[in-house]
Design a protein around this motif. Structure first.
Motif, PDB file in Angstrom:
ATOM      1  N   ALA A 178       0.873  -1.178   0.000  1.00  0.00           N
ATOM      2  CA  ALA A 178       0.000   0.000   0.000  1.00  0.00           C
ATOM      3  C   ALA A 178       0.908   1.225   0.000  1.00  0.00           C
ATOM      4  CB  ALA A 178      -0.923  -0.017   1.209  1.00  0.00           C
ATOM      5  N   PRO A 179       1.324   1.704  -1.166  1.00  0.00           N
ATOM      6  CA  PRO A 179       2.352   2.745  -1.246  1.00  0.00           C
ATOM      7  C   PRO A 179       1.831   4.168  -1.075  1.00  0.00           C
ATOM      8  CG  PRO A 179       1.777   2.011  -3.437  1.00  0.00           C
ATOM      9  CD  PRO A 179       0.990   1.160  -2.489  1.00  0.00           C
ATOM     10  N   GLY A 180       0.530   4.323  -0.968  1.00  0.00           N
ATOM     11  CA  GLY A 180      -0.023   5.664  -0.839  1.00  0.00           C
ATOM     12  C   GLY A 180      -0.088   6.123   0.606  1.00  0.00           C
ATOM     13  N   ALA A 181      -0.406   7.396   0.770  1.00  0.00           N
ATOM     14  CA  ALA A 181      -0.697   7.994   2.078  1.00  0.00           C
ATOM     15  C   ALA A 181      -1.465   9.264   1.778  1.00  0.00           C
ATOM     16  CB  ALA A 181       0.563   8.285   2.873  1.00  0.00           C
ATOM     17  N   GLU A 182      -2.730   9.275   2.135  1.00  0.00           N
ATOM     18  CA  GLU A 182      -3.614  10.390   1.787  1.00  0.00           C
ATOM     19  C   GLU A 182      -3.070  11.727   2.287  1.00  0.00           C
ATOM     20  OE1 GLU A 182      -7.080  11.954   0.002  1.00  0.00           O
ATOM     21  OE2 GLU A 182      -6.377   9.874  -0.017  1.00  0.00           O
ATOM     22  N   PHE A 183      -2.379  11.701   3.424  1.00  0.00           N
ATOM     23  CA  PHE A 183      -1.946  12.946   4.061  1.00  0.00           C
ATOM     24  C   PHE A 183      -0.973  13.739   3.191  1.00  0.00           C
ATOM     25  CE2 PHE A 183       0.823  15.295   7.060  1.00  0.00           C
ATOM     26  CZ  PHE A 183      -0.144  16.102   7.641  1.00  0.00           C
ATOM     27  N   GLY A 184      -0.034  13.029   2.533  1.00  0.00           N
ATOM     28  CA  GLY A 184       0.921  13.750   1.699  1.00  0.00           C
ATOM     29  C   GLY A 184       2.215  12.987   1.486  1.00  0.00           C
ATOM     30  N   PRO A 185       3.094  13.508   0.614  1.00  0.00           N
ATOM     31  CA  PRO A 185       4.320  12.789   0.225  1.00  0.00           C
ATOM     32  C   PRO A 185       5.310  12.597   1.352  1.00  0.00           C
ATOM     33  CG  PRO A 185       4.266  14.999  -0.740  1.00  0.00           C
ATOM     34  CD  PRO A 185       2.911  14.752  -0.163  1.00  0.00           C
ATOM     35  N   ALA A 186       5.238  13.377   2.423  1.00  0.00           N
ATOM     36  CA  ALA A 186       6.179  13.200   3.532  1.00  0.00           C
ATOM     37  C   ALA A 186       5.878  11.940   4.342  1.00  0.00           C
ATOM     38  CB  ALA A 186       6.173  14.423   4.442  1.00  0.00           C
ATOM     39  N   LYS A 187       4.833  11.224   3.963  1.00  0.00           N
ATOM     40  CA  LYS A 187       4.539   9.935   4.599  1.00  0.00           C
ATOM     41  C   LYS A 187       4.722   8.768   3.627  1.00  0.00           C
ATOM     42  CE  LYS A 187       1.057   9.487   7.472  1.00  0.00           C
ATOM     43  NZ  LYS A 187      -0.300   9.534   8.071  1.00  0.00           N
ATOM     44  N   ARG A 188       5.231   9.037   2.421  1.00  0.00           N
ATOM     45  CA  ARG A 188       5.304   7.989   1.398  1.00  0.00           C
ATOM     46  C   ARG A 188       6.742   7.534   1.155  1.00  0.00           C
ATOM     47  NH1 ARG A 188       1.932  11.592  -2.531  1.00  0.00           N
ATOM     48  NH2 ARG A 188      -0.098  11.575  -1.490  1.00  0.00           N
ATOM     49  N   TRP A 189       7.008   6.280   1.437  1.00  0.00           N
ATOM     50  CA  TRP A 189       8.288   5.664   1.079  1.00  0.00           C
ATOM     51  C   TRP A 189       8.444   5.778  -0.434  1.00  0.00           C
ATOM     52  CZ3 TRP A 189       9.682  -0.120   0.614  1.00  0.00           C
ATOM     53  CH2 TRP A 189      11.035  -0.342   0.969  1.00  0.00           C
ATOM     54  N   PRO A 190       9.649   6.050  -0.950  1.00  0.00           N
ATOM     55  CA  PRO A 190       9.809   6.287  -2.393  1.00  0.00           C
ATOM     56  C   PRO A 190       9.309   5.121  -3.252  1.00  0.00           C
ATOM     57  CG  PRO A 190      11.780   6.977  -1.216  1.00  0.00           C
ATOM     58  CD  PRO A 190      10.908   6.275  -0.211  1.00  0.00           C
ATOM     59  N   ALA A 191       8.690   5.478  -4.364  1.00  0.00           N
ATOM     60  CA  ALA A 191       8.199   4.456  -5.297  1.00  0.00           C
ATOM     61  C   ALA A 191       9.330   3.560  -5.775  1.00  0.00           C
ATOM     62  CB  ALA A 191       7.505   5.134  -6.482  1.00  0.00           C
ATOM     63  N   ALA A 192      10.510   4.118  -5.969  1.00  0.00           N
ATOM     64  CA  ALA A 192      11.652   3.312  -6.419  1.00  0.00           C
ATOM     65  C   ALA A 192      12.015   2.255  -5.387  1.00  0.00           C
ATOM     66  CB  ALA A 192      12.849   4.222  -6.695  1.00  0.00           C
ATOM     67  N   HIS A 193      11.870   2.566  -4.111  1.00  0.00           N
ATOM     68  CA  HIS A 193      12.145   1.575  -3.065  1.00  0.00           C
ATOM     69  C   HIS A 193      11.108   0.457  -3.099  1.00  0.00           C
ATOM     70  CE1 HIS A 193      15.268   4.100  -1.809  1.00  0.00           C
ATOM     71  NE2 HIS A 193      14.949   4.350  -0.545  1.00  0.00           N
ATOM     72  N   PHE A 194       9.841   0.810  -3.274  1.00  0.00           N
ATOM     73  CA  PHE A 194       8.798  -0.216  -3.405  1.00  0.00           C
ATOM     74  C   PHE A 194       9.085  -1.119  -4.601  1.00  0.00           C
ATOM     75  CE2 PHE A 194       5.943   2.394  -0.669  1.00  0.00           C
ATOM     76  CZ  PHE A 194       5.405   1.386   0.119  1.00  0.00           C
ATOM     77  N   ALA A 195       9.513  -0.508  -5.714  1.00  0.00           N
ATOM     78  CA  ALA A 195       9.806  -1.287  -6.917  1.00  0.00           C
ATOM     79  C   ALA A 195      10.970  -2.248  -6.694  1.00  0.00           C
ATOM     80  CB  ALA A 195      10.097  -0.352  -8.089  1.00  0.00           C
ATOM     81  N   THR A 196      12.024  -1.774  -6.048  1.00  0.00           N
ATOM     82  CA  THR A 196      13.177  -2.635  -5.746  1.00  0.00           C
ATOM     83  C   THR A 196      12.758  -3.802  -4.867  1.00  0.00           C
ATOM     84  OG1 THR A 196      14.720  -0.781  -5.923  1.00  0.00           O
ATOM     85  CG2 THR A 196      15.465  -2.701  -4.671  1.00  0.00           C
ATOM     86  N   LEU A 197      11.927  -3.527  -3.876  1.00  0.00           N
ATOM     87  CA  LEU A 197      11.453  -4.589  -2.991  1.00  0.00           C
ATOM     88  C   LEU A 197      10.567  -5.572  -3.745  1.00  0.00           C
ATOM     89  CD1 LEU A 197      11.239  -5.775  -0.140  1.00  0.00           C
ATOM     90  CD2 LEU A 197       9.353  -4.180   0.294  1.00  0.00           C
ATOM     91  N   ALA A 198       9.681  -5.074  -4.611  1.00  0.00           N
ATOM     92  CA  ALA A 198       8.809  -5.960  -5.396  1.00  0.00           C
ATOM     93  C   ALA A 198       9.629  -6.867  -6.309  1.00  0.00           C
ATOM     94  CB  ALA A 198       7.822  -5.132  -6.211  1.00  0.00           C
ATOM     95  N   LYS A 199      10.702  -6.315  -6.900  1.00  0.00           N
ATOM     96  CA  LYS A 199      11.560  -7.114  -7.777  1.00  0.00           C
ATOM     97  C   LYS A 199      12.258  -8.221  -6.981  1.00  0.00           C
ATOM     98  CE  LYS A 199      13.478  -4.859 -11.022  1.00  0.00           C
ATOM     99  NZ  LYS A 199      14.338  -3.954 -11.851  1.00  0.00           N
ATOM    100  N   ALA A 200      12.717  -7.896  -5.773  1.00  0.00           N
ATOM    101  CA  ALA A 200      13.366  -8.907  -4.934  1.00  0.00           C
ATOM    102  C   ALA A 200      12.380 -10.007  -4.548  1.00  0.00           C
ATOM    103  CB  ALA A 200      13.946  -8.245  -3.684  1.00  0.00           C
ATOM    104  N   LEU A 201      11.140  -9.645  -4.296  1.00  0.00           N
ATOM    105  CA  LEU A 201      10.124 -10.648  -3.962  1.00  0.00           C
ATOM    106  C   LEU A 201       9.772 -11.494  -5.179  1.00  0.00           C
ATOM    107  CD1 LEU A 201       7.781  -8.540  -1.643  1.00  0.00           C
ATOM    108  CD2 LEU A 201       9.401 -10.317  -0.971  1.00  0.00           C
ATOM    109  N   ALA A 202       9.708 -10.860  -6.348  1.00  0.00           N
ATOM    110  CA  ALA A 202       9.431 -11.620  -7.574  1.00  0.00           C
ATOM    111  C   ALA A 202      10.484 -12.692  -7.798  1.00  0.00           C
ATOM    112  CB  ALA A 202       9.364 -10.667  -8.766  1.00  0.00           C
ATOM    113  N   GLU A 203      11.735 -12.354  -7.497  1.00  0.00           N
ATOM    114  CA  GLU A 203      12.815 -13.334  -7.644  1.00  0.00           C
ATOM    115  C   GLU A 203      12.675 -14.487  -6.664  1.00  0.00           C
ATOM    116  OE1 GLU A 203      16.146 -10.777  -7.164  1.00  0.00           O
ATOM    117  OE2 GLU A 203      16.022  -9.964  -9.221  1.00  0.00           O
TER     118      GLU A 203
END
Length: 340
Positions: A178-203
């Motif tokens: 769940a990469p969103g946060a309604e409050f604003g970007p200061a609560k959102r882990w970078p999309a690139a970090h989510f992508a790196t983690l998703a790629k590691a899980l895919a492997e």
């Protein structure tokens, strides 16, 4: 005969989840609970077994909406002995007053002295843990006495099975992000970090479901596309494509969840699934995931992180200093180690 109580619910999913221990306390002493909630929050209360009924309020964000509140108050008149007003706004206390509910409980504030006849003082100083803050409305203890309350959600098995069939996934085999946060970007882990983690899980053979609102679809695409380029079929972008009930079901049946400090973080905690929760501008001292299986990442309290984050928690929507170190420096590798 059991007393009847109307609960005026908060308007955010995370806050709604954090009210569950209050529902449990009120039900345990014999109160029959009807929750009045906005439509996008109502499914959370349908996952609380102690709630007797849910009424969807036809209100919108913002504005007093006087006529709509008067009409709803007329429908509810004479049905309830008690009202618990969970939001701190003036307008949220208006409906129980107009409905003539005899006992109206809530926190002081926003000139509600005439609308509520049983008022608790708002705590001063640091923000209290929100679950205990809501639980204290039961009158069964002060906030400090209720810090061990933990929200719990429960969905019927057939509801979960139907949702998983619709999404084409098997219980316990997939991760939820769940990469969103309604409050604003200061609560959102970078999309690139989510992508790196998703790629590691895919492997590792763990597919990922990306959940969020329609407004977060583009953010989820930013995560999904680089992963799908090298691992086709390993990520589904479901932002804006599920009902909240389907999203709740997916989280309840997931292998683990990775979130920011958001409403879906609290959902994962209340279902008791393993989770990683990344905090940026906010604080886990105020809104922690109350789950023994949660790993919380907050660099503010990491003695090994240098230089220290003296700016945290700032509780701002965007980073006032422009660097968002509190999020950027939580590495995907560190989160992965906590999950596998």
């Amino acid at each position: 005969m059991a007393s009847t109580s109307l609960i005026v619910a908060p308007q955010w999913i995370g806050d709604a989840v954090m009210t569950e221990p209050l529902m449990r306390r009120l039900h345990a002493r014999g109160e029959q609970l009807t929750v009045g909630a906005l439509p996008w929050v109502a499914p959370v209360y349908r996952a609380m077994p102690h709630v007797h009924a849910v009424v969807e309020f036809p209100f919108r964000h913002g504005g007093l909406q006087w006529q709509a509140r008067r009409a709803m108050a007329s429908q509810l008149r004479g049905q309830f002995d008690n009202a618990y007003v969970l939001p701190n706004s003036l307008k949220s206390a208006l409906l129980p007053f107009l409905a003539g509910i005899p006992r109206r409980v809530g926190y002081s504030g926003e000139s509600r002295v005439l609308l509520l006849n049983q008022r608790l003082a708002n705590p001063k100083g640091e923000r209290p843990p929100m679950v205990a803050y809501y639980s204290a409305l039961s009158g069964e203890g002060a906030i400090d006495d209720l810090v061990h309350d933990r929200p719990q959600l429960q969905l019927p098995e057939d509801v979960v099975a139907q949702a998983l069939h619709h999404l084409g996934v098997v219980r316990g085999t997939f991760a939820v992000f769940a990469p969103g946060a309604e409050f604003g970007p200061a609560k959102r882990w970078p999309a690139a970090h989510f992508a790196t983690l998703a790629k590691a899980l895919a492997e590792r053979g763990v597919p990922v479901l990306l959940l969020g609102s329609g407004k977060e679809h583009a953010l989820c695409e930013e995560i999904a596309q680089p992963v799908l380029a090298s691992h086709p079929g390993s990520v589904q972008n479901l932002a804006g494509k599920t009902t909240l009930e389907q999203a709740l079901s997916a989280i309840a049946a997931s292998k683990f969840a990775v979130t920011n400090d958001s409403g879906l973080m609290h959902v994962a905690a209340a279902f008791g699934v393993p989770q990683a929760a990344v905090f940026g501008s906010s604080s886990p001292l105020h809104t922690p995931p109350l789950n023994p299986l949660a790993s919380v990442f907050w660099l503010k309290n990491d003695p090994g992180y240098q230089p220290p984050l003296d700016c945290a928690p700032c509780f701002q929507r965007t980073c006032p200093l422009g660097h968002t170190r509190c999020l950027v420096d939580v590495t995907p590798e560190r989160v992965l180690q906590a999950l596998v």
